[in-house]
Design a protein around this motif. Structure first.
Motif, PDB file in Angstrom:
ATOM      1  N   LEU A   1       0.879  -1.295   0.050  1.00 35.44           N
ATOM      2  CA  LEU A   1      -0.021   0.025  -0.127  1.00 35.44           C
ATOM      3  C   LEU A   1       0.857   1.227  -0.135  1.00 35.44           C
ATOM      4  O   LEU A   1       0.469   2.289  -0.642  1.00 35.44           O
ATOM      5  CB  LEU A   1      -1.017  -0.015   1.099  1.00 35.44           C
ATOM      6  CG  LEU A   1      -1.927  -1.232   1.278  1.00 35.44           C
ATOM      7  CD1 LEU A   1      -2.802  -1.130   2.455  1.00 35.44           C
ATOM      8  CD2 LEU A   1      -2.919  -0.999   0.099  1.00 35.44           C
ATOM      9  N   ARG A   2       1.866   1.308   0.731  1.00 34.18           N
ATOM     10  CA  ARG A   2       2.633   2.262   0.917  1.00 34.18           C
ATOM     11  C   ARG A   2       3.372   2.756  -0.480  1.00 34.18           C
ATOM     12  O   ARG A   2       3.529   3.969  -0.924  1.00 34.18           O
ATOM     13  CB  ARG A   2       3.586   2.265   2.142  1.00 34.18           C
ATOM     14  CG  ARG A   2       3.135   2.099   3.199  1.00 34.18           C
ATOM     15  CD  ARG A   2       4.102   2.311   4.356  1.00 34.18           C
ATOM     16  NE  ARG A   2       5.003   3.702   4.632  1.00 34.18           N
ATOM     17  CZ  ARG A   2       5.016   4.220   5.787  1.00 34.18           C
ATOM     18  NH1 ARG A   2       4.570   3.859   6.777  1.00 34.18           N
ATOM     19  NH2 ARG A   2       5.867   5.339   5.743  1.00 34.18           N
ATOM     20  N   ASN A   3       3.835   1.808  -1.159  1.00 33.02           N
ATOM     21  CA  ASN A   3       4.509   1.931  -2.464  1.00 33.02           C
ATOM     22  C   ASN A   3       3.262   2.454  -3.419  1.00 33.02           C
ATOM     23  O   ASN A   3       3.697   3.138  -4.379  1.00 33.02           O
ATOM     24  CB  ASN A   3       5.366   0.848  -2.950  1.00 33.02           C
ATOM     25  CG  ASN A   3       6.753   0.528  -2.267  1.00 33.02           C
ATOM     26  OD1 ASN A   3       7.673   1.072  -2.609  1.00 33.02           O
ATOM     27  ND2 ASN A   3       6.738  -0.181  -1.257  1.00 33.02           N
ATOM     28  N   THR A   4       2.361   1.799  -3.367  1.00 29.83           N
ATOM     29  CA  THR A   4       1.145   2.301  -4.335  1.00 29.83           C
ATOM     30  C   THR A   4       0.921   3.658  -4.177  1.00 29.83           C
ATOM     31  O   THR A   4       0.722   4.399  -5.067  1.00 29.83           O
ATOM     32  CB  THR A   4      -0.010   1.160  -4.076  1.00 29.83           C
ATOM     33  OG1 THR A   4       0.480  -0.312  -4.569  1.00 29.83           O
ATOM     34  CG2 THR A   4      -0.964   1.762  -5.283  1.00 29.83           C
ATOM     35  N   ILE A   5       0.717   4.037  -3.113  1.00 31.59           N
ATOM     36  CA  ILE A   5       0.352   5.588  -2.464  1.00 31.59           C
ATOM     37  C   ILE A   5       1.266   6.249  -3.242  1.00 31.59           C
ATOM     38  O   ILE A   5       1.001   7.534  -3.672  1.00 31.59           O
ATOM     39  CB  ILE A   5       0.037   5.516  -1.097  1.00 31.59           C
ATOM     40  CG1 ILE A   5      -1.096   4.840  -0.617  1.00 31.59           C
ATOM     41  CG2 ILE A   5      -0.061   7.218  -0.902  1.00 31.59           C
ATOM     42  CD1 ILE A   5      -1.385   4.657   0.742  1.00 31.59           C
ATOM     43  N   ALA A   6       2.420   6.144  -3.004  1.00 30.12           N
ATOM     44  CA  ALA A   6       3.740   6.894  -3.174  1.00 30.12           C
ATOM     45  C   ALA A   6       3.512   7.221  -4.692  1.00 30.12           C
ATOM     46  O   ALA A   6       3.762   8.453  -5.505  1.00 30.12           O
ATOM     47  CB  ALA A   6       5.140   6.174  -3.046  1.00 30.12           C
ATOM     48  N   TRP A   7       3.150   6.038  -5.820  1.00 29.39           N
ATOM     49  CA  TRP A   7       3.096   6.374  -7.088  1.00 29.39           C
ATOM     50  C   TRP A   7       1.707   7.161  -7.566  1.00 29.39           C
ATOM     51  O   TRP A   7       1.852   8.099  -8.410  1.00 29.39           O
ATOM     52  CB  TRP A   7       3.101   5.092  -7.847  1.00 29.39           C
ATOM     53  CG  TRP A   7       4.603   4.795  -8.161  1.00 29.39           C
ATOM     54  CD1 TRP A   7       5.320   3.535  -7.448  1.00 29.39           C
ATOM     55  CD2 TRP A   7       5.561   5.125  -8.999  1.00 29.39           C
ATOM     56  NE1 TRP A   7       6.487   3.552  -7.628  1.00 29.39           N
ATOM     57  CE2 TRP A   7       6.839   4.484  -8.763  1.00 29.39           C
ATOM     58  CE3 TRP A   7       5.269   6.097 -10.010  1.00 29.39           C
ATOM     59  CZ2 TRP A   7       7.910   4.689  -9.793  1.00 29.39           C
ATOM     60  CZ3 TRP A   7       6.360   6.192 -10.830  1.00 29.39           C
ATOM     61  CH2 TRP A   7       7.638   5.673 -10.497  1.00 29.39           C
ATOM     62  N   LEU A   8       0.775   6.764  -6.739  1.00 27.93           N
ATOM     63  CA  LEU A   8      -0.478   7.568  -7.132  1.00 27.93           C
ATOM     64  C   LEU A   8      -0.275   9.211  -6.799  1.00 27.93           C
ATOM     65  O   LEU A   8      -0.733   9.959  -7.543  1.00 27.93           O
ATOM     66  CB  LEU A   8      -1.647   6.998  -6.264  1.00 27.93           C
ATOM     67  CG  LEU A   8      -2.157   5.582  -6.451  1.00 27.93           C
ATOM     68  CD1 LEU A   8      -2.999   5.394  -5.415  1.00 27.93           C
ATOM     69  CD2 LEU A   8      -2.753   5.458  -7.862  1.00 27.93           C
TER      70      LEU A   8
END
Length: 350
Positions: free
Chosen positions: A21-28
């Motif tokens: 989730l943290r990596n996905t949020i960073a890209w979003l």
């Protein structure tokens, strides 16, 4: 696009759900989307049974509704099936809001050995939970098949990635322990099947990195093994980098991010030929999958670490985040008279 991400698992926990989730949020956020995380932080909580380090929100419905009304999300993703996930699902169903979910954890296989609950009962509940979801995101084809057999619908792929900057190869190997060093990294709990690794008749040293409810028991049973506790960041990477083989004994993981982290460090993998590993280790040059885990661990020793690293470089969090965003966009209803909002221009699919 305003994205509400609901999760019962969040920092400071260290697990595959939180890392994903943290990596996905960073890209979003890099692509210009506004993401709000609804986690147990700010709620009254109780420790999760058998997982005391995981707090569960108590009676979260009212506050969850407040967040929906205040944030007015364009898209909703429910990452976990805990109290917050249930409350968010209830709000969406009541107000006829579309939402997506994810199947991160094989809960039926975790609940059965702990509490004796039949697999069929837990799967029935999970089918109810995910039933209204516009898209159930899963990490691998094997998990998709597992759910399809049990008549889950709207299953889509959402793969996983690895930080190839943090996790990278080095020439140094362990000097403080007799080699070869066989490493396991993960939660020290019954579902990880760590005893199967520690029971193996292997040369050198077995090292376990991680913490959890089974640690004290395993330390007593296997006094020759090294239990290093939880490690994060560069310190965690150094264990992967200096090990000779990464051994993954789990039979129930949906993916296993640690497989990618080990390979990004050039460390070959030994695992059982089960869901998770069979979808990640697709090249015999980077890992060995066998029913005999000892045989797999020994066979992985001579594998070329350069080839292992090159294989891991195929996985990126950017690509995974594009998948996630595409599923959110397709799940959103198109307001009458307005075109469906698309991802930012630099967030197109690869």
């Amino acid at each position: 696009m305003r994205i509400l991400l609901v999760t019962d698992a969040w920092a400071p926990q260290i697990n595959g759900v939180v890392v994903t989730l943290r990596n996905t949020i960073a890209w979003l956020e890099k692509w210009g989307h506004e993401v709000r995380v609804l986690s147990p932080q700010g709620f009254k909580t109780m420790p999760m049974p058998t997982y005391p380090e995981i707090p569960l929100a108590l009676f979260p419905g009212g506050k969850v509704a407040e967040v929906f009304r205040e944030f007015k999300p364009d898209a909703v993703h429910i990452a976990t099936e805990g109290p917050l996930g249930v409350a968010a699902r209830a709000y969406c169903v009541k107000h006829r809001l579309q939402f997506t979910t994810a199947y991160h954890t094989c809960f039926p296989e975790y609940v059965q050995p702990r509490f004796g609950v039949p697999l069929s009962w837990t799967y029935t509940w999970l089918k109810w939970f995910h039933g209204p979801s516009s898209a159930i995101m899963v990490g691998t084809p094997a998990i998709a098949k597992l759910l399809e057999v049990r008549n889950f619908r709207n299953i889509v792929e959402w793969s996983r990635g690895v930080d190839t900057v943090l996790f990278h190869p080095i020439e140094e190997r362990f000097k403080e322990y007799p080699r070869p060093v066989f490493l396991f990294v993960g939660r020290v709990a019954i579902e990880k099947n760590i005893a199967a690794f520690l029971e193996l008749d292997l040369p050198g040293t077995k090292v376990v990195v991680g913490d959890g409810p089974q640690r004290k028991e395993l330390e007593k049973r296997f006094p020759k093994a090294v239990f290093a506790g939880a490690r994060v960041g560069p310190e965690l990477a150094s264990y992967f980098q200096r090990a000779d083989v990464f051994v993954f004994p789990s039979l129930t993981d949906t993916f296993g991010l640690v497989l990618l982290e080990a390979m990004a460090c050039g460390t070959p993998v030994a695992a059982y030929p089960v869901r998770g590993p069979i979808d990640v280790i697709k090249d015999p040059a980077v890992g060995v999958l066998k029913k005999d885990l000892r045989e797999a661990a020994l066979a992985a020793l001579p594998l070329d670490r350069g080839a292992v690293r090159r294989y891991a470089e195929r996985y990126s969090w950017e690509h995974c985040s594009r998948q996630f965003l595409a599923h959110l966009v397709l799940a959103r209803p198109t307001p009458e008279g307005n075109p469906l909002e698309r991802p930012a221009a630099n967030a197109g699919t690869r």
